[in-house]
Design a protein around this motif. Structure first.
Motif, PDB file in Angstrom:
ATOM      1  N   TYR A  17      -6.768   2.915  -0.051  1.00 19.22           N
ATOM      2  CA  TYR A  17      -6.545   3.738   1.142  1.00 19.22           C
ATOM      3  C   TYR A  17      -6.094   2.892   2.325  1.00 19.22           C
ATOM      4  O   TYR A  17      -6.305   1.686   2.380  1.00 19.22           O
ATOM      5  CB  TYR A  17      -7.804   4.523   1.528  1.00 19.22           C
ATOM      6  CG  TYR A  17      -8.944   3.668   2.027  1.00 19.22           C
ATOM      7  CD1 TYR A  17      -9.039   3.318   3.377  1.00 19.22           C
ATOM      8  CD2 TYR A  17      -9.919   3.203   1.168  1.00 19.22           C
ATOM      9  CE1 TYR A  17     -10.081   2.527   3.838  1.00 19.22           C
ATOM     10  CE2 TYR A  17     -10.962   2.413   1.622  1.00 19.22           C
ATOM     11  CZ  TYR A  17     -11.037   2.082   2.962  1.00 19.22           C
ATOM     12  OH  TYR A  17     -12.061   1.298   3.412  1.00 19.22           O
TER      13      TYR A  17
ATOM     14  N   THR B 208      -5.607  -0.210  12.358  1.00 20.88           N
ATOM     15  CA  THR B 208      -5.603   0.270  10.980  1.00 20.88           C
ATOM     16  C   THR B 208      -6.479  -0.623  10.110  1.00 20.88           C
ATOM     17  O   THR B 208      -6.509  -1.835  10.278  1.00 20.88           O
ATOM     18  CB  THR B 208      -4.160   0.287  10.431  1.00 20.88           C
ATOM     19  OG1 THR B 208      -3.395   1.212  11.204  1.00 20.88           O
ATOM     20  CG2 THR B 208      -4.115   0.696   8.978  1.00 20.88           C
ATOM     21  N   ILE B 209      -7.177   0.005   9.177  1.00 23.90           N
ATOM     22  CA  ILE B 209      -8.006  -0.708   8.207  1.00 23.90           C
ATOM     23  C   ILE B 209      -7.461  -0.399   6.820  1.00 23.90           C
ATOM     24  O   ILE B 209      -7.250   0.761   6.468  1.00 23.90           O
ATOM     25  CB  ILE B 209      -9.477  -0.266   8.300  1.00 23.90           C
ATOM     26  CG1 ILE B 209     -10.041  -0.580   9.686  1.00 23.90           C
ATOM     27  CG2 ILE B 209     -10.312  -0.914   7.199  1.00 23.90           C
ATOM     28  CD1 ILE B 209     -11.409   0.043   9.946  1.00 23.90           C
ATOM     29  N   VAL B 210      -7.230  -1.440   6.029  1.00 16.68           N
ATOM     30  CA  VAL B 210      -6.754  -1.260   4.660  1.00 16.68           C
ATOM     31  C   VAL B 210      -7.912  -1.532   3.723  1.00 16.68           C
ATOM     32  O   VAL B 210      -8.577  -2.554   3.822  1.00 16.68           O
ATOM     33  CB  VAL B 210      -5.582  -2.217   4.366  1.00 16.68           C
ATOM     34  CG1 VAL B 210      -5.105  -2.070   2.934  1.00 16.68           C
ATOM     35  CG2 VAL B 210      -4.437  -1.953   5.330  1.00 16.68           C
ATOM     36  N   GLY B 211      -8.175  -0.590   2.825  1.00 25.78           N
ATOM     37  CA  GLY B 211      -9.254  -0.745   1.862  1.00 25.78           C
ATOM     38  C   GLY B 211      -8.729  -0.522   0.454  1.00 25.78           C
ATOM     39  O   GLY B 211      -7.534  -0.309   0.259  1.00 25.78           O
ATOM     40  N   PRO B 212      -9.600  -0.545  -0.524  1.00 30.93           N
ATOM     41  CA  PRO B 212      -9.153  -0.345  -1.906  1.00 30.93           C
ATOM     42  C   PRO B 212      -8.669   1.088  -2.132  1.00 30.93           C
ATOM     43  O   PRO B 212      -9.460   2.015  -2.183  1.00 30.93           O
ATOM     44  CB  PRO B 212     -10.396  -0.655  -2.747  1.00 30.93           C
ATOM     45  CG  PRO B 212     -11.541  -0.515  -1.800  1.00 30.93           C
ATOM     46  CD  PRO B 212     -11.018  -0.778  -0.425  1.00 30.93           C
TER      47      PRO B 212
ATOM     48  N   GLN C 120      -0.236   4.787  -1.251  1.00 36.13           N
ATOM     49  CA  GLN C 120      -1.695   4.878  -1.207  1.00 36.13           C
ATOM     50  C   GLN C 120      -2.099   5.989  -0.239  1.00 36.13           C
ATOM     51  O   GLN C 120      -1.338   6.376   0.642  1.00 36.13           O
ATOM     52  CB  GLN C 120      -2.308   3.550  -0.758  1.00 36.13           C
ATOM     53  CG  GLN C 120      -2.107   2.434  -1.734  1.00 36.13           C
ATOM     54  CD  GLN C 120      -2.784   2.700  -3.067  1.00 36.13           C
ATOM     55  OE1 GLN C 120      -3.898   3.228  -3.129  1.00 36.13           O
ATOM     56  NE2 GLN C 120      -2.101   2.358  -4.141  1.00 36.13           N
TER      57      GLN C 120
ATOM     58  N   TRP D  10       0.807  -1.211   0.000  1.00 32.34           N
ATOM     59  CA  TRP D  10       0.000   0.000   0.000  1.00 32.34           C
ATOM     60  C   TRP D  10       0.842   1.263   0.000  1.00 32.34           C
ATOM     61  O   TRP D  10       0.318   2.358   0.160  1.00 32.34           O
ATOM     62  CB  TRP D  10      -0.973  -0.031   1.175  1.00 32.34           C
ATOM     63  CG  TRP D  10      -1.984  -1.105   0.959  1.00 32.34           C
ATOM     64  CD1 TRP D  10      -1.912  -2.399   1.380  1.00 32.34           C
ATOM     65  CD2 TRP D  10      -3.177  -0.996   0.203  1.00 32.34           C
ATOM     66  NE1 TRP D  10      -3.000  -3.098   0.947  1.00 32.34           N
ATOM     67  CE2 TRP D  10      -3.788  -2.268   0.222  1.00 32.34           C
ATOM     68  CE3 TRP D  10      -3.792   0.042  -0.481  1.00 32.34           C
ATOM     69  CZ2 TRP D  10      -4.996  -2.514  -0.423  1.00 32.34           C
ATOM     70  CZ3 TRP D  10      -4.987  -0.213  -1.122  1.00 32.34           C
ATOM     71  CH2 TRP D  10      -5.578  -1.470  -1.089  1.00 32.34           C
TER      72      TRP D  10
ATOM     73  N   LYS E 109      -6.677   3.394   6.397  1.00 28.35           N
ATOM     74  CA  LYS E 109      -7.413   4.191   7.385  1.00 28.35           C
ATOM     75  C   LYS E 109      -6.796   3.970   8.754  1.00 28.35           C
ATOM     76  O   LYS E 109      -6.782   2.853   9.258  1.00 28.35           O
ATOM     77  CB  LYS E 109      -8.884   3.793   7.390  1.00 28.35           C
ATOM     78  CG  LYS E 109      -9.752   4.646   8.271  1.00 28.35           C
ATOM     79  CD  LYS E 109     -11.203   4.224   8.104  1.00 28.35           C
ATOM     80  CE  LYS E 109     -12.130   5.145   8.842  1.00 28.35           C
ATOM     81  NZ  LYS E 109     -13.535   4.747   8.639  1.00 28.35           N
TER      82      LYS E 109
END
Length: 118
Positions: A67, A61-65, A13, A10, A69
């Motif tokens: 990004y 932490t949250i990983v998304g498409p 990102q 990421w 977070k």
């Protein structure tokens, strides 16, 4: 917990705060030297001609498409003691980064650093 190999994908990102506000872009991941688990990341913030790197903890932490977070507010992250974009965090400045977020700083018994870049 996010695996170091996963979050390195990421790099560059967008990093957003818990409310979805853009903070900057992910530059690098730092692991805790005691556990080898991802602990902090550097985020490139500022204008394209005047940017710097600040640290943000990776807990929750949250990983998304497209990004990453983080669980911290944008204003808090941007006020973290910065390093230059070509610099490394000096060992003597690590404690200030942890203190900024109210986290306990625990160097190794022999004075080893708590963070290592991956």
């Amino acid at each position: 917990m996010i695996q170091a190999a996963d979050i390195r994908e990421w790099r560059a990102q967008g990093v957003i705060d818990r409310d979805g506000h853009r903070i900057g872009s992910l530059e690098a991941v730092y692991v805790d030297t005691r556990t080898d688990e991802p602990a902090m990341a550097t985020v490139r913030v500022g204008l394209p001609t005047r940017h710097r790197l600040v640290f943000v903890p990776l807990d929750d932490t949250i990983v998304g498409p497209g990004y990453v977070k983080v669980a911290y507010d944008k204003a808090l992250v941007k006020k973290c003691p910065p390093i230059g974009t070509d610099d490394v965090l000096p060992a003597e400045d690590e404690a200030a980064v942890f203190a900024h977020y109210g986290l306990t700083y625990q160097p190794g018994a022999g004075g080893e650093r708590q963070l290592a870049r991956r």
